[in-house]
Enzyme design. Structure first.
Site, mmCIF file in Angstrom:
data_model
loop_
_atom_site.group_PDB
_atom_site.id
_atom_site.type_symbol
_atom_site.label_atom_id
_atom_site.label_comp_id
_atom_site.label_asym_id
_atom_site.label_seq_id
_atom_site.Cartn_x
_atom_site.Cartn_y
_atom_site.Cartn_z
ATOM 1 N N GLY A 2 0.838 -1.207 0.000
ATOM 2 C CA GLY A 2 0.000 0.000 0.000
ATOM 3 C C GLY A 2 0.874 1.259 0.000
ATOM 4 N N HIS A 3 1.913 1.256 0.865
ATOM 5 C CA HIS A 3 2.822 2.422 0.904
ATOM 6 C C HIS A 3 3.575 2.570 -0.422
ATOM 7 C CE1 HIS A 3 2.796 1.382 5.336
ATOM 8 N NE2 HIS A 3 2.515 2.664 5.368
ATOM 9 N N ILE A 18 -5.594 0.124 -1.396
ATOM 10 C CA ILE A 18 -5.138 -1.130 -2.022
ATOM 11 C C ILE A 18 -5.773 -2.303 -1.272
ATOM 12 C CG2 ILE A 18 -3.069 -2.541 -2.528
ATOM 13 C CD1 ILE A 18 -3.157 0.080 -4.114
#
Ligand code: PAF
Length: 284
Positions: free
Chosen positions: A40-41, A180
């Site tokens: 996600g990051h 996400i």
């Protein structure tokens, strides 16, 4: 072998680097994080790199956003693994200051975005968003990026940051990073690693129940409060141990809506075993 990404630790070094980039005509993006990076990051880094020439990823476990009951010491710190992951991305530098650098002795200023910080997550975690607003203001003022990106997963945090950037006239474009999801639709989060195999199956129901809620209000025209109650009951009967909230709100103010309008969103937090799972979806 990929070269490892440089790490800078002081405001002074960050400002010098950004000044140099600006003189070269580069547009600068910032991705604030607390480390323990997952895909996600990394998707936030890709999204901002599409707009910015240089990308600063900050890694700072911010003590002021942890409540007395929340274990700051147990928060995962894995700088080397994060550095390795970021070295494979378009990030240009890691900014990982110490607590003393961010909150030097005598530090007495904090930022509080009233109203929106006290509801939903803010009601469950008093003071949390003041810590977030304070550190994000510091990071943005230190780096002065053209763009900064925050994941939609923490939708309330994103809404608060948009408000503070507008209220404090911070010259940065706030970008929203798409939420996400794992293959079963569960929102990606470092907390997912704490779920047992059985809890993981239950957790996968949260996004499906929210999709059904959207269908119920949009197609079957179920009244909003009723749809929230139905979704809560379904979460509990699917095995979630508790539901903190399922709320249909205005996407900017996060105040409850009486009827669906543009920007409406559903925000939910349910507990699976000991893990709090957050999710949210646009309704219209
Ligand atoms: O979302 C996070 O990781 C944190 O709340 C943030 C925005 C980096 C501030 O510490």
């Amino acid at each position: 072998m990929t070269k490892s990404l440089p790490i800078i630790r002081t405001v002074h070094d960050l400002q010098n680097l950004v000044k140099k980039w600006r003189q070269q005509g580069f547009r600068v993006g910032m991705v604030p994080t607390m480390g323990a990076l997952h895909h996600g990051h990394l998707s936030l880094v890709s999204a901002i790199a599409a707009k910015a020439d240089k990308v600063v990823v900050s890694i700072f476990v911010n003590p002021t956003q942890f409540g007395p009951e929340e274990d700051l010491d147990k928060y995962p710190r894995q700088e080397q693994a994060d550095q390795e992951k970021l070295s494979q991305t378009k990030a240009s530098v890691i900014y990982a200051p110490t607590v003393e650098e961010m909150y030097p002795e005598g530090n007495a200023t904090s930022v509080s975005v009233s109203g929106i910080s006290e509801i939903l997550e803010g009601a469950k975690r008093p003071g949390h968003f003041d810590g977030v607003a304070t550190i994000v203001s510091k990071l943005l003022l230190q780096c002065q990026p053209d763009y900064a990106i925050f994941g939609e997963k923490d939708y309330q945090q994103l809404a608060i940051i948009r408000r503070l950037v507008q209220d404090l006239h911070i010259p940065v474009e706030v970008m929203a990073g798409q939420l996400i999801r794992e293959s079963d639709g569960l929102a990606a989060s470092s907390r997912n690693a704490y779920l047992t195999a059985n809890e993981r199956l239950i957790a996968g129901q949260l996004n499906l129940i929210l999709k059904d809620l959207i269908q119920a209000v949009m197609i079957q025209k179920v009244p909003l409060r009723k749809a929230e109650i139905v979704a809560t009951d379904r979460l509990l009967s699917s095995g979630f141990s508790a539901v903190d909230y399922v709320s249909i709100v205005d996407g900017t103010t996060l105040l409850p809506l009486e009827s669906v309008k543009a920007g409406a969103r559903v925000l939910a937090v349910a507990r699976c075993g000991g893990v709090r799972l957050l999710d949210n979806m646009p309704i219209l």
